[in-house]
Motif scaffolding. Sequence first.
Motif, PDB file in Angstrom:
ATOM      1  N   VAL A  86      37.388  48.554  51.031  1.00  0.00           N
ATOM      2  CA  VAL A  86      38.199  49.810  50.402  1.00  0.00           C
ATOM      3  C   VAL A  86      38.693  48.831  48.721  1.00  0.00           C
ATOM      4  CG1 VAL A  86      39.967  51.607  49.811  1.00  0.00           C
ATOM      5  CG2 VAL A  86      38.941  51.427  52.266  1.00  0.00           C
ATOM      6  N   VAL A  87      39.066  47.553  49.469  1.00  0.00           N
ATOM      7  CA  VAL A  87      39.412  46.981  47.973  1.00  0.00           C
ATOM      8  C   VAL A  87      38.500  46.408  47.568  1.00  0.00           C
ATOM      9  CG1 VAL A  87      40.673  44.497  47.860  1.00  0.00           C
ATOM     10  CG2 VAL A  87      41.490  45.917  49.405  1.00  0.00           C
ATOM     11  N   ARG A  88      37.410  46.405  48.008  1.00  0.00           N
ATOM     12  CA  ARG A  88      36.356  45.904  47.454  1.00  0.00           C
ATOM     13  C   ARG A  88      35.729  46.612  46.506  1.00  0.00           C
ATOM     14  NH1 ARG A  88      33.634  41.798  49.120  1.00  0.00           N
ATOM     15  NH2 ARG A  88      34.053  42.058  51.064  1.00  0.00           N
ATOM     16  N   LEU A  89      35.504  48.470  47.352  1.00  0.00           N
ATOM     17  CA  LEU A  89      35.604  49.166  46.261  1.00  0.00           C
ATOM     18  C   LEU A  89      35.480  50.005  45.128  1.00  0.00           C
ATOM     19  CD1 LEU A  89      33.736  52.121  46.403  1.00  0.00           C
ATOM     20  CD2 LEU A  89      34.984  52.179  47.920  1.00  0.00           C
ATOM     21  N   LEU A  90      37.567  49.471  45.472  1.00  0.00           N
ATOM     22  CA  LEU A  90      38.199  49.638  43.638  1.00  0.00           C
ATOM     23  C   LEU A  90      38.227  48.781  42.888  1.00  0.00           C
ATOM     24  CD1 LEU A  90      41.449  50.659  46.627  1.00  0.00           C
ATOM     25  CD2 LEU A  90      39.634  52.788  45.090  1.00  0.00           C
ATOM     26  N   LEU A  91      38.382  47.656  43.535  1.00  0.00           N
ATOM     27  CA  LEU A  91      37.454  47.061  42.616  1.00  0.00           C
ATOM     28  C   LEU A  91      36.519  47.342  41.808  1.00  0.00           C
ATOM     29  CD1 LEU A  91      38.974  43.092  44.119  1.00  0.00           C
ATOM     30  CD2 LEU A  91      40.269  44.360  42.638  1.00  0.00           C
ATOM     31  N   GLU A  92      35.733  47.223  42.338  1.00  0.00           N
ATOM     32  CA  GLU A  92      34.352  47.599  41.712  1.00  0.00           C
ATOM     33  C   GLU A  92      34.833  48.717  40.527  1.00  0.00           C
ATOM     34  OE1 GLU A  92      31.887  48.148  44.315  1.00  0.00           O
ATOM     35  OE2 GLU A  92      31.206  45.970  45.356  1.00  0.00           O
ATOM     36  N   GLU A  93      35.271  49.700  41.322  1.00  0.00           N
ATOM     37  CA  GLU A  93      35.227  51.118  40.116  1.00  0.00           C
ATOM     38  C   GLU A  93      36.278  50.821  39.173  1.00  0.00           C
ATOM     39  OE1 GLU A  93      33.945  53.314  40.473  1.00  0.00           O
ATOM     40  OE2 GLU A  93      32.293  53.116  42.093  1.00  0.00           O
ATOM     41  N   GLY A  94      36.640  49.514  39.009  1.00  0.00           N
ATOM     42  CA  GLY A  94      37.569  49.014  37.726  1.00  0.00           C
ATOM     43  C   GLY A  94      39.256  49.064  38.054  1.00  0.00           C
ATOM     44  N   ALA A  95      39.682  49.101  39.341  1.00  0.00           N
ATOM     45  CA  ALA A  95      40.776  48.773  39.024  1.00  0.00           C
ATOM     46  C   ALA A  95      41.624  48.261  38.945  1.00  0.00           C
ATOM     47  CB  ALA A  95      40.872  49.508  41.019  1.00  0.00           C
ATOM     48  N   ASP A  96      43.210  48.656  38.364  1.00  0.00           N
ATOM     49  CA  ASP A  96      43.719  47.288  37.659  1.00  0.00           C
ATOM     50  C   ASP A  96      44.235  45.812  38.960  1.00  0.00           C
ATOM     51  OD1 ASP A  96      44.926  45.695  36.154  1.00  0.00           O
ATOM     52  OD2 ASP A  96      46.743  46.669  35.377  1.00  0.00           O
ATOM     53  N   VAL A  97      43.496  44.493  38.955  1.00  0.00           N
ATOM     54  CA  VAL A  97      43.790  43.961  39.819  1.00  0.00           C
ATOM     55  C   VAL A  97      45.273  43.802  39.524  1.00  0.00           C
ATOM     56  CG1 VAL A  97      43.442  41.695  39.126  1.00  0.00           C
ATOM     57  CG2 VAL A  97      42.777  42.111  41.346  1.00  0.00           C
ATOM     58  N   ASN A  98      46.109  43.437  38.611  1.00  0.00           N
ATOM     59  CA  ASN A  98      47.694  43.568  38.881  1.00  0.00           C
ATOM     60  C   ASN A  98      48.687  44.157  38.184  1.00  0.00           C
ATOM     61  OD1 ASN A  98      47.123  40.210  38.406  1.00  0.00           O
ATOM     62  ND2 ASN A  98      45.913  40.419  36.788  1.00  0.00           N
ATOM     63  N   ALA A  99      47.763  45.783  38.658  1.00  0.00           N
ATOM     64  CA  ALA A  99      48.727  46.937  38.864  1.00  0.00           C
ATOM     65  C   ALA A  99      50.490  46.484  39.117  1.00  0.00           C
ATOM     66  CB  ALA A  99      47.616  48.105  39.228  1.00  0.00           C
ATOM     67  N   ARG A 100      51.613  47.204  38.862  1.00  0.00           N
ATOM     68  CA  ARG A 100      52.518  46.620  39.272  1.00  0.00           C
ATOM     69  C   ARG A 100      52.919  48.035  40.007  1.00  0.00           C
ATOM     70  NH1 ARG A 100      54.714  41.625  38.206  1.00  0.00           N
ATOM     71  NH2 ARG A 100      52.818  40.114  37.426  1.00  0.00           N
ATOM     72  N   ASP A 101      53.713  48.127  41.207  1.00  0.00           N
ATOM     73  CA  ASP A 101      54.457  49.463  41.558  1.00  0.00           C
ATOM     74  C   ASP A 101      55.974  49.091  41.016  1.00  0.00           C
ATOM     75  OD1 ASP A 101      55.824  47.264  42.556  1.00  0.00           O
ATOM     76  OD2 ASP A 101      54.851  47.404  44.945  1.00  0.00           O
ATOM     77  N   ARG A 102      56.574  50.271  41.887  1.00  0.00           N
ATOM     78  CA  ARG A 102      58.217  50.197  41.327  1.00  0.00           C
ATOM     79  C   ARG A 102      58.533  48.785  41.509  1.00  0.00           C
ATOM     80  NH1 ARG A 102      61.361  54.806  44.136  1.00  0.00           N
ATOM     81  NH2 ARG A 102      59.704  55.780  42.728  1.00  0.00           N
ATOM     82  N   TRP A 103      58.325  47.478  42.095  1.00  0.00           N
ATOM     83  CA  TRP A 103      59.356  46.743  42.549  1.00  0.00           C
ATOM     84  C   TRP A 103      58.213  45.274  41.528  1.00  0.00           C
ATOM     85  CZ3 TRP A 103      58.455  50.189  47.021  1.00  0.00           C
ATOM     86  CH2 TRP A 103      59.317  50.758  46.962  1.00  0.00           C
ATOM     87  N   ARG A 104      57.584  45.028  40.857  1.00  0.00           N
ATOM     88  CA  ARG A 104      56.524  44.751  40.022  1.00  0.00           C
ATOM     89  C   ARG A 104      55.846  43.986  40.897  1.00  0.00           C
ATOM     90  NH1 ARG A 104      56.692  45.208  35.422  1.00  0.00           N
ATOM     91  NH2 ARG A 104      55.978  43.120  34.938  1.00  0.00           N
ATOM     92  N   ASN A 105      55.716  44.414  42.368  1.00  0.00           N
ATOM     93  CA  ASN A 105      54.579  44.073  43.441  1.00  0.00           C
ATOM     94  C   ASN A 105      53.218  44.291  42.766  1.00  0.00           C
ATOM     95  OD1 ASN A 105      56.521  42.595  45.356  1.00  0.00           O
ATOM     96  ND2 ASN A 105      56.832  44.573  45.818  1.00  0.00           N
ATOM     97  N   THR A 106      52.212  43.423  42.689  1.00  0.00           N
ATOM     98  CA  THR A 106      51.023  43.189  41.926  1.00  0.00           C
ATOM     99  C   THR A 106      50.218  43.378  43.772  1.00  0.00           C
ATOM    100  OG1 THR A 106      50.434  41.312  43.086  1.00  0.00           O
ATOM    101  CG2 THR A 106      51.379  41.759  40.286  1.00  0.00           C
ATOM    102  N   PRO A 107      49.187  43.959  43.907  1.00  0.00           N
ATOM    103  CA  PRO A 107      48.534  44.230  44.934  1.00  0.00           C
ATOM    104  C   PRO A 107      48.164  42.500  45.853  1.00  0.00           C
ATOM    105  CG  PRO A 107      47.131  45.025  43.474  1.00  0.00           C
ATOM    106  CD  PRO A 107      48.365  44.286  42.786  1.00  0.00           C
TER     107      PRO A 107
END
Length: 383
Positions: A277-298
């Motif tokens: 799923v990670v691989r598919l999301l990255l292929e579809e352009g997901a932001d690899v450095n996206a931040r959550d509420r606590w500024r955590n990245t994937p």
Amino acid sequence: MLGRNACWFIRIFVAVVICSGYSHPVSVTESLTVGLVQEAEEATAVDLGALLDAGDDAVVTLLAGDARLVAHRAVLAARSPVFADMFRSVTLEASSSQLVLSDTEGPVLRQVLAYLYTLQVPELPSMAPKLLVAADVYGLSVLKAHCEQQVVAQLSVETAAAAGVIAIRHSANRLKQAAVAFIKAHLLHVMATQGWAEAVVNDPQTVVELVRLIAETPTDTRNLSGKEKGKMLVAAAEEGSVSKVRTLLAAGADVEAMDENHQNALHWAAGLGHVEVVRLLLEEGADVNARDRWRNTPLHQAAWNDDATVVRLLAASFADCNARDDTGNTPLHDAARRGQADAATALLEAGADREVRNYDGDTPLDLAERNNHEWLIDILGSS
């Protein structure tokens, strides 16, 4: 003898007239196949003349619970292959004037007999599920198809679980498809009902099959809003379902859709180790450095849960190995604090800075020492 036989003929004629007076005519809709309609028409040609020569064996008493119903063997046999087999078989029941039907309730059997005599389907929505079961038991395909229609028409969160169980147990395919689609669209609400709880207790094996069908059924996204698609995408990533993620993305779901904590599909997939799923999301352009509420990245998520494979996959997609959360911790800090040696090794291989300090002034090595992670101390302390 002739007078007695004529009397039976008159009785059956009167029974047909009386039954037809309170039943509604069969409404043939597009959903019924031509074959079923033809079957209904051909079944009307019961040879009532056969009753004239039947003598004392013309009738049989059907016992269902407290109900005692008298019917003509010829009618039952002509309309129901199951009754025909009963009467042909060399058994006590076949030669007896009484037949015990323990699997059918009296009121339901009464409606079955009304149908057998008139071929007119009772319009009784509340009885439709039980009547469907009886129709299947006695081989009445036209009645069964009409009952399926009635049950489908009244599907709700309260009735869907029971309808799904009935559909599976009695091979009611149209109802099965409708019930599965309905439950899938209202899953949480259905599972919170008493009907679902009763189905689990009374027929757990069938519920397992129902759940499997729900999981395998493609999601219909045509009428979903963008927000709904986004929620479903995050849920599919959390589940680790590549097929669902792919379907939702193809249907226009936003790859960056977030939950209430600003975690997107990539955060969930990375944190739970769903590599494909990670691989598919990255292929579809997901932001690899996206931040959550606590500024955590994937990458923080993957390091926290010690998934070295996902760490390497994210790093190869240019994830920031030294990204800081709201406390200044990098993914390497998280791995060190948790004692995740494999993730820490993968991060160091990807270029993570072992000397970086968080907002409390601690390096990853400081956190490893504070938590007595000896193996990590060796890794982080070596130059």
